[in-house]
Design an enzyme around this catalytic site. Sequence first.
Site, PDB file in Angstrom:
ATOM      1  CE1 TYR A 208     -21.824  -2.012  -9.938  1.00 17.49           C
ATOM      2  CE2 TYR A 208     -22.340  -0.416 -11.540  1.00 17.49           C
ATOM      3  CZ  TYR A 208     -21.949  -1.192 -10.426  1.00 17.49           C
ATOM      4  OH  TYR A 208     -24.056  -0.612 -10.677  1.00 17.49           O
TER       5      TYR A 208
ATOM      6  CE  LYS B 288     -24.484  -5.095 -11.614  1.00 17.99           C
ATOM      7  NZ  LYS B 288     -25.462  -6.095 -10.062  1.00 17.99           N
TER       8      LYS B 288
ATOM      9  CB  SER C 141     -22.963  -1.086  -6.267  1.00  9.06           C
ATOM     10  OG  SER C 141     -22.753  -0.151  -4.770  1.00  9.06           O
TER      11      SER C 141
ATOM     12  CB  THR D  69     -25.784  -0.759 -13.333  1.00  5.18           C
ATOM     13  OG1 THR D  69     -25.776   0.462 -13.509  1.00  5.18           O
ATOM     14  CG2 THR D  69     -24.912  -1.941 -13.945  1.00  5.18           C
ATOM     15  CG  ASP D  70     -27.920   4.171 -16.495  1.00  2.00           C
ATOM     16  OD1 ASP D  70     -26.616   4.155 -15.533  1.00  2.00           O
ATOM     17  OD2 ASP D  70     -28.196   5.293 -16.109  1.00  2.00           O
ATOM     18  CD  GLU D  71     -22.383   3.150 -13.610  1.00  2.00           C
ATOM     19  OE1 GLU D  71     -20.594   2.604 -13.837  1.00  2.00           O
ATOM     20  OE2 GLU D  71     -21.861   4.038 -12.549  1.00  2.00           O
TER      21      GLU D  71
HETATM   22  C1  LIG Z   1     -18.492   9.915  -4.265  1.00  7.56           C
HETATM   23  C2  LIG Z   1     -18.552  10.806  -5.834  1.00  7.56           C
HETATM   24  C3  LIG Z   1     -19.382  10.708  -6.753  1.00  7.56           C
HETATM   25  N1  LIG Z   1     -19.133  12.218  -8.192  1.00  7.56           N
HETATM   26  C4  LIG Z   1     -19.782  12.146  -8.755  1.00  7.56           C
HETATM   27  C5  LIG Z   1     -19.512  10.902  -9.983  1.00  7.56           C
HETATM   28  C6  LIG Z   1     -20.285  10.718 -10.496  1.00  7.56           C
HETATM   29  O1  LIG Z   1     -20.347  11.643 -11.480  1.00  7.56           O
HETATM   30  C7  LIG Z   1     -21.776  11.036 -10.014  1.00  7.56           C
HETATM   31  C8  LIG Z   1     -21.979   9.845  -9.737  1.00  7.56           C
HETATM   32  O2  LIG Z   1     -21.913   9.673  -8.583  1.00  7.56           O
HETATM   33  P1  LIG Z   1     -21.701   8.254  -7.510  1.00  7.56           P
HETATM   34  O3  LIG Z   1     -21.184   7.358  -7.474  1.00  7.56           O
HETATM   35  O4  LIG Z   1     -22.656   8.660  -6.378  1.00  7.56           O
HETATM   36  O5  LIG Z   1     -22.513   7.222  -8.152  1.00  7.56           O
HETATM   37  P2  LIG Z   1     -22.757   6.473  -9.803  1.00  7.56           P
HETATM   38  O6  LIG Z   1     -20.698   6.177  -9.815  1.00  7.56           O
HETATM   39  O7  LIG Z   1     -23.251   7.088 -10.877  1.00  7.56           O
HETATM   40  O8  LIG Z   1     -23.140   5.046  -9.761  1.00  7.56           O
HETATM   41  C9  LIG Z   1     -24.173   4.331  -9.382  1.00  7.56           C
HETATM   42  O9  LIG Z   1     -24.779   4.694 -10.386  1.00  7.56           O
HETATM   43  C10 LIG Z   1     -25.019   3.758 -11.081  1.00  7.56           C
HETATM   44  C11 LIG Z   1     -26.530   3.948 -12.022  1.00  7.56           C
HETATM   45  C12 LIG Z   1     -24.531   1.908 -10.557  1.00  7.56           C
HETATM   46  O10 LIG Z   1     -24.679   1.296 -11.051  1.00  7.56           O
HETATM   47  C13 LIG Z   1     -23.691   2.846  -9.161  1.00  7.56           C
HETATM   48  O11 LIG Z   1     -23.597   0.889  -9.017  1.00  7.56           O
HETATM   49  C14 LIG Z   1     -23.557   3.532  -8.252  1.00  7.56           C
HETATM   50  O12 LIG Z   1     -22.861   3.600  -7.412  1.00  7.56           O
HETATM   51  O13 LIG Z   1     -21.131  11.727  -9.232  1.00  7.56           O
HETATM   52  C15 LIG Z   1     -18.168  13.315  -7.466  1.00  7.56           C
HETATM   53  O14 LIG Z   1     -17.908  14.367  -8.199  1.00  7.56           O
HETATM   54  N2  LIG Z   1     -18.457  13.454  -6.151  1.00  7.56           N
HETATM   55  C16 LIG Z   1     -18.581  12.780  -4.971  1.00  7.56           C
HETATM   56  O15 LIG Z   1     -18.000  12.828  -4.007  1.00  7.56           O
END
Ligand SMILES: Cc1cn([C@H]2C[C@H](O)[C@@H](COP(=O)(O)OP(=O)(O)O[C@H]3O[C@H](C)C(=O)[C@H](O)[C@H]3O)O2)c(=O)[nH]c1=O
Length: 345
Positions: A162, A166, A90, A137-139
């Site tokens: 990712y 999905k 994920s 996921t909405d992604e």
């Molecule tokens: C780990 C990390 C992330 N980020 C940013 C990147 C994204 O814009 C946001 C959330 O990141 P995260 O990796 O927690 O989640 P997403 O990339 O939005 O994806 C998550 O939500 C969807 C729905 C899924 O389907 C994914 O499985 C789930 O991992 O914070 C940062 O700025 N710094 C960091 O250290």
Amino acid sequence: MNNRQQTLLITGGAGFIGSNFIDYFTKQYPDTQILNIDKLTYAGNLDNLREVDQRPNYRFLQGDIGDKAWITSIFEEYDISGVINFAAESHVDRSIEDSQAFVESNVLGTLTLLDAAKKDWEEKGELDIRRFHQISTDEVYGSLGEVGSFSETTPYNPRNPYSASKASANFFVKSFGYTYGMDVVISSSSNNYGPRQHQEKLIPTIISHALEGKQIPIYGDGGNVRDWLYVDDHCRAIDLIYHKGHTLESYNVGGGNEQTNKDMAAQICSLLDEFVPEYRQPYSISSYRDLIKFTEDRKGHDRRYSVDDRKIKQELGWKPAVDFHEGLKKTMEWYVSEWKNKQTL
Ligand SMILES: Cc1cn([C@H]2C[C@H](O)[C@@H](COP(=O)(O)OP(=O)(O)O[C@H]3O[C@H](C)C(=O)[C@H](O)[C@H]3O)O2)c(=O)[nH]c1=O
């Protein structure tokens, strides 16, 4: 557990959303037998199921949804009444580094599971009665600008490995509905938050880095927007979709809490300032916010996600119940308590 009793198969139940769902579901439906299968990769943790483990309607087996022989044997041994497929790689950042595992688990794993369910349910003459629920996921819809929301009819436009995996899995799920008449349903949620999320995700990263006095990395300008859904609200939505959603339909599930990443970091730091100011002392900072650092951006970083979830609200009567500030506070308290426990070990 009598193996021939009807059993709901939950995959990936040692992960964040899966474990919260099993906790919810085993309490909500004490007469339904649950079999949780999980490969226990780095992201799966049986500690997430500590409280569930002793419940009489719960059983766990370790294994890979992509292992065809093993999955087939599960369907032979148990009378699987339905599948809810949480199992997935994920983390977007990992998929950018190397997408192989994402294709294996998310695409081929889902296909292996679909094939095994189809074979078993076809033999029982119940392919259109037993349900396969894909957690998505909405992604899959891509990235938005400042306005608008994804509806269930928005064309898929995945932009990282990712979300591509999905989206691909969703296409396979739908194809089993159209081609074979299998009862399939898909739910696509926005970003979940709450207890037991893996350390690598944004909110746990913010909290643990703050407590350890490390820089809190916020990618790019921090203006990327995510819509945050408390995991318990998501669990209730999955329950409704699994039991009452219409076959071959997709349902978006959102939290209605859009936040830029930099605002999210600032809010969590303020909560930590309020509740555990003492852990700042060794680092000579006046607020945990001082640790926020804008870093190199994620490659292909999706700017904004927002879901239009009127369908689940209107058709199934679901709405999120957890207030965002309360949910964030509960989440923060859970991580702080886990962190304190680790310090005393
Ligand atoms: C780990 C990390 C992330 N980020 C940013 C990147 C994204 O814009 C946001 C959330 O990141 P995260 O990796 O927690 O989640 P997403 O990339 O939005 O994806 C998550 O939500 C969807 C729905 C899924 O389907 C994914 O499985 C789930 O991992 O914070 C940062 O700025 N710094 C960091 O250290």
